[in-house]
Write a protein that holds these residues in place. Structure first.
Motif, PDB file in Angstrom:
ATOM      1  N   ILE A   1      55.829  24.346  17.026  1.00 29.61           N
ATOM      2  CA  ILE A   1      56.656  24.122  15.836  1.00 29.61           C
ATOM      3  C   ILE A   1      57.945  24.912  15.926  1.00 29.61           C
ATOM      4  O   ILE A   1      59.026  24.416  15.579  1.00 29.61           O
ATOM      5  N   ARG A   2      57.845  26.148  16.392  1.00 24.15           N
ATOM      6  CA  ARG A   2      59.034  26.983  16.536  1.00 24.15           C
ATOM      7  C   ARG A   2      60.045  26.367  17.490  1.00 24.15           C
ATOM      8  O   ARG A   2      61.254  26.504  17.292  1.00 24.15           O
ATOM      9  N   LYS A   3      59.579  25.670  18.511  1.00 23.30           N
ATOM     10  CA  LYS A   3      60.495  25.094  19.494  1.00 23.30           C
ATOM     11  C   LYS A   3      61.254  23.886  18.945  1.00 23.30           C
ATOM     12  O   LYS A   3      62.398  23.640  19.337  1.00 23.30           O
ATOM     13  N   VAL A   4      60.615  23.112  18.085  1.00 28.10           N
ATOM     14  CA  VAL A   4      61.249  21.889  17.580  1.00 28.10           C
ATOM     15  C   VAL A   4      61.939  22.106  16.239  1.00 28.10           C
ATOM     16  O   VAL A   4      62.784  21.300  15.839  1.00 28.10           O
ATOM     17  N   ALA A   5      61.603  23.186  15.544  1.00 26.59           N
ATOM     18  CA  ALA A   5      62.191  23.461  14.238  1.00 26.59           C
ATOM     19  C   ALA A   5      63.460  24.288  14.390  1.00 26.59           C
ATOM     20  O   ALA A   5      63.706  24.875  15.457  1.00 26.59           O
ATOM     21  N   PRO A   6      64.281  24.346  13.352  1.00 32.60           N
ATOM     22  CA  PRO A   6      65.464  25.211  13.408  1.00 32.60           C
ATOM     23  C   PRO A   6      65.089  26.650  13.688  1.00 32.60           C
ATOM     24  O   PRO A   6      64.044  27.128  13.243  1.00 32.60           O
ATOM     25  N   ASN A   7      65.937  27.331  14.417  1.00 35.51           N
ATOM     26  CA  ASN A   7      65.650  28.707  14.842  1.00 35.51           C
ATOM     27  C   ASN A   7      65.982  29.681  13.712  1.00 35.51           C
ATOM     28  O   ASN A   7      66.955  30.433  13.765  1.00 35.51           O
ATOM     29  N   ARG A   8      65.144  29.650  12.682  1.00 38.60           N
ATOM     30  CA  ARG A   8      65.366  30.469  11.496  1.00 38.60           C
ATOM     31  C   ARG A   8      64.090  31.207  11.123  1.00 38.60           C
ATOM     32  O   ARG A   8      62.990  30.725  11.367  1.00 38.60           O
ATOM     33  N   LEU A   9      64.259  32.351  10.471  1.00 39.73           N
ATOM     34  CA  LEU A   9      63.101  33.115  10.039  1.00 39.73           C
ATOM     35  C   LEU A   9      62.260  32.355   9.029  1.00 39.73           C
ATOM     36  O   LEU A   9      61.046  32.541   8.948  1.00 39.73           O
ATOM     37  N   GLY A  10      62.902  31.469   8.261  1.00 38.27           N
ATOM     38  CA  GLY A  10      62.180  30.704   7.261  1.00 38.27           C
ATOM     39  C   GLY A  10      61.149  29.758   7.832  1.00 38.27           C
ATOM     40  O   GLY A  10      60.284  29.259   7.092  1.00 38.27           O
ATOM     41  N   VAL A  11      61.213  29.510   9.133  1.00 34.74           N
ATOM     42  CA  VAL A  11      60.266  28.597   9.778  1.00 34.74           C
ATOM     43  C   VAL A  11      58.972  29.326  10.161  1.00 34.74           C
ATOM     44  O   VAL A  11      57.917  28.702  10.297  1.00 34.74           O
ATOM     45  N   VAL A  12      59.027  30.634  10.317  1.00 35.13           N
ATOM     46  CA  VAL A  12      57.912  31.386  10.886  1.00 35.13           C
ATOM     47  C   VAL A  12      56.649  31.274  10.033  1.00 35.13           C
ATOM     48  O   VAL A  12      55.567  30.952  10.544  1.00 35.13           O
ATOM     49  N   ALA A  13      56.754  31.554   8.745  1.00 38.36           N
ATOM     50  CA  ALA A  13      55.567  31.527   7.885  1.00 38.36           C
ATOM     51  C   ALA A  13      54.956  30.125   7.783  1.00 38.36           C
ATOM     52  O   ALA A  13      53.733  29.980   7.922  1.00 38.36           O
ATOM     53  N   PRO A  14      55.740  29.058   7.555  1.00 34.40           N
ATOM     54  CA  PRO A  14      55.141  27.716   7.527  1.00 34.40           C
ATOM     55  C   PRO A  14      54.505  27.327   8.868  1.00 34.40           C
ATOM     56  O   PRO A  14      53.442  26.694   8.887  1.00 34.40           O
ATOM     57  N   ALA A  15      55.143  27.698   9.974  1.00 36.01           N
ATOM     58  CA  ALA A  15      54.580  27.381  11.290  1.00 36.01           C
ATOM     59  C   ALA A  15      53.256  28.109  11.494  1.00 36.01           C
ATOM     60  O   ALA A  15      52.298  27.543  12.041  1.00 36.01           O
ATOM     61  N   ALA A  16      53.184  29.355  11.055  1.00 34.69           N
ATOM     62  CA  ALA A  16      51.933  30.106  11.151  1.00 34.69           C
ATOM     63  C   ALA A  16      50.849  29.459  10.290  1.00 34.69           C
ATOM     64  O   ALA A  16      49.677  29.386  10.682  1.00 34.69           O
ATOM     65  N   ALA A  17      51.233  28.973   9.122  1.00 38.38           N
ATOM     66  CA  ALA A  17      50.269  28.328   8.226  1.00 38.38           C
ATOM     67  C   ALA A  17      49.700  27.059   8.843  1.00 38.38           C
ATOM     68  O   ALA A  17      48.486  26.805   8.773  1.00 38.38           O
TER      69      ALA A  17
END
Length: 230
Positions: free
Chosen positions: A128-144
């Motif tokens: 998810i981190r690779k395909v999503a925007p490189n932002r801190l806001g992506v980290v928590a949803p990707a972990a979920a």
């Protein structure tokens, strides 16, 4: 999902035990690259958190129990290899001091709830981190999302192990329905907890979240480049 003694036959238990020894050995080497002055103390806190949540068990059926697992949150916060070590330590303490999971099934429990949940959760998180925007806001949803997927995957793996070496007179279909159904619901709860926990740490100390380090490193590089060209 703690597997008790005698639920799987001896060859299956020996095989999973041997696999656990090999993987934990690899994790000891891999964790050297992840542990530092920030990760090391956090690993202890993560272990305590996972231990506390896993002690809250409820029966799923067919001699097994369900509970939150914590593999994904461990992997995202302290790294996948360190996460496997944290989970393994939790299972060893639970097994030897609290009789939660059989001694002969310790390797099985480490594989199912430690290696698979941390590995699958980290893999999904990374994708998810690779395909999503490189932002801190992506980290928590990707972990979920990683947590949500990892739990039923572990339930599927348990069902496959039982199909290979199960000793109880239980229908594979009934066992699969109970395990996968319940652990899909558990996965939803684990996703919520993972999102809240990772998000809370990100809001205060994003540098403590191992999975956020590539984003922070890139942000620092961009700031350096902007400063140099200003």
């Amino acid at each position: 999902m703690h597997v008790p003694d005698g639920f799987l036959d001896a060859p299956t238990s020996v095989a999973t035990g041997a696999a656990a020894v090999v993987i934990v050995g690899a994790a000891l080497r891999g964790a050297r690259r992840e542990l530092d002055d920030k990760t090391t103390p956090l690993a202890g806190l993560v272990g305590a958190f996972v231990f506390a949540t896993q002690m809250l068990n409820f029966p799923v059926g067919a001699g097994t129990s369900g509970h939150l697992m914590g593999g994904t949150i461990a992997a995202v916060l302290v790294g996948p290899w360190t996460g496997v070590l944290v989970m393994s330590c939790v299972f060893i303490v639970q097994c030897l001091l609290f009789a939660d999971g059989g001694i002969t099934a310790l390797g099985t429990n480490i594989i199912l709830m430690g290696v698979i949940t941390a590995g699958v959760g980290w893999l999904v998180f990374t994708l998810i981190r690779k395909v999503a925007p490189n932002r801190l806001g992506v980290v928590a949803p990707a972990a979920a999302v990683g947590a949500l997927i990892s739990v039923p995957v572990a339930a599927v793996a348990f069902t496959l192990l039982y199909a290979v070496g199960g000793t109880a007179d239980i229908s594979i279909g009934s066992l699969a329905a109970a395990m996968i159904g319940w652990h899909t619901l558990i996965g939803i709860g684990e996703a919520i907890i993972t999102f809240l926990a990772v998000g809370s740490i990100l809001a205060v100390r994003p540098d403590l979240v191992y999975g956020a380090r590539p984003i922070l490193a890139q942000r620092d590089r961009q700031l350096i480049v902007k400063g140099a060209t200003a």
